[in-house]
Design an enzyme around this catalytic site. Structure first.
Site, PDB file in Angstrom:
ATOM      1  N   TYR A   1       0.834  -1.197   0.000  1.00  0.00           N
ATOM      2  CA  TYR A   1       0.000   0.000   0.000  1.00  0.00           C
ATOM      3  C   TYR A   1       0.870   1.249   0.000  1.00  0.00           C
ATOM      4  O   TYR A   1       1.348   1.678   1.057  1.00  0.00           O
ATOM      5  CB  TYR A   1      -0.882   0.020   1.256  1.00  0.00           C
ATOM      6  CG  TYR A   1      -2.046  -0.935   1.230  1.00  0.00           C
ATOM      7  CD1 TYR A   1      -2.335  -1.724   0.115  1.00  0.00           C
ATOM      8  CD2 TYR A   1      -2.881  -1.051   2.343  1.00  0.00           C
ATOM      9  CE1 TYR A   1      -3.410  -2.594   0.104  1.00  0.00           C
ATOM     10  CE2 TYR A   1      -3.963  -1.915   2.340  1.00  0.00           C
ATOM     11  CZ  TYR A   1      -4.216  -2.684   1.221  1.00  0.00           C
ATOM     12  OH  TYR A   1      -5.285  -3.540   1.215  1.00  0.00           O
TER      13      TYR A   1
ATOM     14  N   LYS B   1      -1.036  -8.303  -2.840  1.00  0.00           N
ATOM     15  CA  LYS B   1      -2.308  -7.613  -2.781  1.00  0.00           C
ATOM     16  C   LYS B   1      -2.096  -6.116  -2.940  1.00  0.00           C
ATOM     17  O   LYS B   1      -1.322  -5.517  -2.194  1.00  0.00           O
ATOM     18  CB  LYS B   1      -2.995  -7.881  -1.440  1.00  0.00           C
ATOM     19  CG  LYS B   1      -4.462  -7.504  -1.484  1.00  0.00           C
ATOM     20  CD  LYS B   1      -4.804  -6.415  -0.505  1.00  0.00           C
ATOM     21  CE  LYS B   1      -6.232  -5.965  -0.649  1.00  0.00           C
ATOM     22  NZ  LYS B   1      -6.765  -5.415   0.595  1.00  0.00           N
TER      23      LYS B   1
END
Lengths: 307, 307, 307, 307, 307
Positions: free
Chosen positions: C171, C204
């Site tokens: 992220y 992810k």
């Protein structure tokens, strides 16, 4: 030969400790002229680290030799001798078995950039040098206080497992405290209490003044009328803060190093307050040996009468 | 001799834990006057570390002696006694087996320069002292929160492998929070939830106020009409945030230490909200023993009726 | 009983990994309704840590109970369930063997003062809880990115030796990035690539926008005419950046949590772009269970058709 | 998707184990044609070690290739495949995740000078190879039985901490036992019981005969009228000796390897006695694959009906 | 709530032990119907290992289930339950905290070729299973006695550091001893003394006969007129040999398992001799539960009156 009741009573306070730790505490309590009285006078020589050699030893050059201090402690009938690694290594073999030794595991110095200390010895060092205890300094109030407590935790765990005693020098300093605050009664009592909570067997603090520092504490001392006019009253409070007298508490000689009468008056007050004794270094080894012997004899005498 | 259904139901929630950890939780749940009810009252004495000895013990000088607290917890029929290393060492042998003990592994103090705590004990210490659990404080919101969670992770892993229970004090503070925020409902519930996520077996938080602090949370609490007018409603929400009541949650006594009626009213509300009990220290040991015994009896009574 | 070709093809990409890690990847790829398709839908529940319990679970209070999520993931035929330590401990024994679990080893929270995460679990925890993988978040762009990568390196090394798979949440955030930059295509692709370079088995990232952030990258994207008009084009680029599709890449559900149609359109685009699947939490467990089951069925359906 | 009651009931018996161990037991119980029945058929291929390669594989040369056995176990819908280190290394990557594997940690051989086994694998090997369990053989009655139990103790402790299951082959032999004694009912039941006491999760013994061996046991079996006329009765007794059926007990195929009808009759009896299944090697892989598949289908069928 | 004087007096004898070990001894001394009397009755179930399952449990088949023994010990108000690893694992979670358990760390069996025992458990096992003590058997007189003492030394060192108690079964046997010698008074007293010297906290021996075995001892027993006519006299001598009663000594039920009156007479004699209690297994669990409960009630009663 009955085992002295006063020593038994003190050892019984260390109920969770191993027989090894008890034996080492006992060695200190049964050494020298104060043997069996429950009182101790300990000679610490770490000033060379803290202030440099000349500031420490030039006034009495014989003291440059580490063996000087072993012999002084033995001849003065003291209870133990505390010093950093090198100092002990320089005499531990010759004086082996003659006086309990305390390996000071951390030390500061006058060139330091931080209010911290370097760890300079280990529990293994203490064992190979035949020490009875390890010593460690914390600076409550310093930015390094938590780090020091962490270090102490780990070293004390090892020391206790190896049957050694743990002596904690608890010297408040740091951004929260001004100079007066460092020896304020509330701060000194707090520092002693923290050492007890950290699992110290012997706690060393400075003689407290009547000053109070933490605002929240001031309120309590006044409301509860905690007596603090005399040194004896203040020491009595510090002793109480060490588990109600269930831990050995010793005091440094204070600031009056040039005024022997004032120094002895302080020590008399400390003794009257119920302290277990004195850790006194500079005030003795910076004098000529004869004077030092004389001073130590008078200090020992104060504690012998205080029992 | 049937095993109490309420204790069985609680233990079943700790499905991933070893029999050792379950046995230690069981010991706490089967001790004292609340044995078998699924409720607990725990005496914590770490205020000497946090606030200093005089502020903690001068109002009731008998409390300077660590043995006082063991005896108080036993005589009042409490569930466990929690304290730092030195406090437990000073009584653990004499009181061995008489009451479950919790070794508080970290502690802060009023001289600290940072919103952190020092690690002052180990899992090995807890085992040698016969403790049923270790305790650890985190400060969610502090700059040291991540470091503390790391420390907790490592200590909790060791504790669980050794069959001990883990008690987490979760006290929000730090730059994100004003004073009101520290006990705001959303913050308190969040702090409790984080402790649960970190693998705590027993979670201790402060009683929440009706205040809300995080703007993003305010919106949700209002949209979802989460009731928070009464203490019972607020506590019910905190309990829900601890895995829907599948972790033991206990509350401190709150700020009303000088107003016993208000204190008991708070505790009644906490109990009505479904809390598992109280961790209550200063409010008890700063009173004379008879008063403390009376107060504890009333608190125990509230929880006995709440079962 | 032929082993599905698509799973074989994926596993062959992990040629340097141990059979243990392959077996655990296989377990995830052979679980639930997408078993054998090479696609996965994973339920992550770490929002309680990130946003607090009420913001996470109040819209659907059944979700306060950790067992709710295990059961939801199983009943919806998902591929795996990811959560922090406490969440897994609260159900891992009861649901043992019913669905692959991923222990999230670090977590942030809304009270944090730094763009970092606390390490809250270990590889040993993952083994005792029967997990198939460990999960770890990095914040490329944060001041803590290097520290996090160091932590990941060490944990991933241990995980791989123990035959576990490693899932990396990548992220981007930090002083180099504005809000739009955090999901810009070049940044998202870069974040995914860094995760691949760090040795992640499953990566992810968030669904990328058509925005470009790094000036130096803008030039290349434009010169090379890298298509980025549609979600499918952008996802295809991210997949390419994960070793040309040789690592499993999954996407979060994006920001459209209140608009199911938009959410499903995004997911259709992601699936069309060749993603391996979705990690979707809040969008599902914050709805009533029936709605969540319905939504998950539709997402699973998109991926089943995408194979 | 309800979890099978029979598997739940079995897993609940392993109440002191970690979720990891439960998950691995579950994997075996949820694999292949017997998934969910509480019954298992396991293919063990360690005969190469025990009897040499030609004696083991020449009758069906395809079986020289370790991958043959993985594929056979998968295609026949078995529950797990057990083999020594090299055999698993030769196929574990290709077949990763397709069938639970059991790493046999010790092995004997026909050239051995002692009734002992060499430890040839580790728990770390089992983890890197993705195994669900480790296997270990003890020879109760051998001069090496105590040494083997010591080895098992240490390996099982590690395996359990890593979330693996422990399978114990308990094969009585040694100076106290003649050939008939090795499969005598009392000895077989005793061997199974010892494996249970040593902490085995799955116990493998040989089908017992009606013979009794230890004089002191003969007396009890006769006084207590323990039925032993049929295989079912004898197996029922062995199951009872495994904590009253609270441990998984599986049986080898016995000595009738050339008489399929007799073999199946034995297995029917074993199944009727409540065994959890079969570990059957030589009887299958020494036949041509089609015959082996047919035989295994019939064995699986017996256990499917026995549930 | 005064702590029983008799328990205090016993705990004070273990002066070198940690608070953890004292707490675990205390748990045993404060459990069940004999809580606080200084007497204990312990249920040991290792006969399955020693004699095989049928000889142990067939007379009362309910006893095949390990949970039977936990429940029997609890319901009969006994002080502790001792068993090997597998037996404890099969019930330790369900019965966690309900009765102190003792993990038997070594075990022999009837197929053994040597007068030795296998080590089948560890201190780590004891901690994870929540045990209060570990148990270990030595065979003074066996060729393996020194090896066993070495094993005990190492395990006891670990156990004591972890705060567990150590129970030693001291059973003389070997080439120096005929059958009568194994229970001869001088041998039994010697075996008990060796256990005490090895650092046992609780010593278990068999009831001594009036026979004397070692020629050198016979002379002393006769010269010194050591009384040995009655069981009480003989037990008094054994107790004296355990540091003059400063170690807990318990006795097995003896050989009279079929004659309850004789058994109870023996136990009365043992109790009259000042033993701390009984470890009694076979004599109880081989009877129907109601009879066992009745017998145990009578044994408990003997010790309650003996206090």
């Amino acid at each position: 030969m009955t085992f002295p009741h006063k020593v038994r009573k003190i050892l019984d306070c260390y109920e969770s400790d191993t027989p090894g730790t008890k034996a080492n505490l006992c060695r200190i309590l049964m050494q020298g002229h104060l043997a069996g009285t429950g009182k101790v006078v300990i000679l610490p020589v770490d000033q060379g680290f803290e202030h440099g050699p000349a500031r420490s030893f030039a006034p009495n050059p014989a003291a440059y030799d580490p063996r000087y201090h072993f012999q002084l402690a033995i001849d003065a009938g003291l209870s133990a001798y505390a010093a950093p690694l090198g100092m002990l290594e320089a005499g531990a073999a010759h004086f082996a078995g003659q006086i309990p030794t305390i390996l000071k595991l951390n030390s500061s110095n006058s060139l330091a950039t931080e209010q911290d200390q370097a760890v300079t010895g280990s529990v293994a060092d203490a064992l190979r040098l035949g020490c009875s205890a390890v010593g460690f300094t914390i600076y409550p109030g310093s930015e390094y206080a938590f780090k020091q407590m962490d270090e102490l935790r780990s070293l004390a765990e090892d020391a206790k497992a190896a049957g050694l005693a743990v002596v904690v020098w608890s010297y408040p300093r740091g951004p929260m405290l001004d100079k007066a605050g460092e020896t304020a009664l509330d701060i000194c009592a707090y520092a002693a209490h923290m050492a007890a909570l950290l699992g110290a067997h012997i706690i060393k603090v400075k003689p407290p003044t009547a000053h109070l520092s933490l605002p929240a504490a001031v309120k309590v001392y006044e409301e509860q009328n905690i007596p603090r006019a005399t040194m004896a009253e203040r020491v009595r409070h510090v002793v109480q803060c060490c588990f109600d007298g269930r831990r050995i508490v010793v005091f440094s000689g204070g600031e009056n190093k040039n005024d022997t009468a004032a120094l002895l008056e302080d020590i008399q007050g400390i003794a009257d307050g119920g302290a277990n004794g004195a850790i006194i270094g500079r005030n003795t080894f910076q004098r000529p040996r004869a004077e030092a012997m004389d001073l130590l004899a008078r200090i020992v005498d104060i504690y012998r009468k205080a029992e």
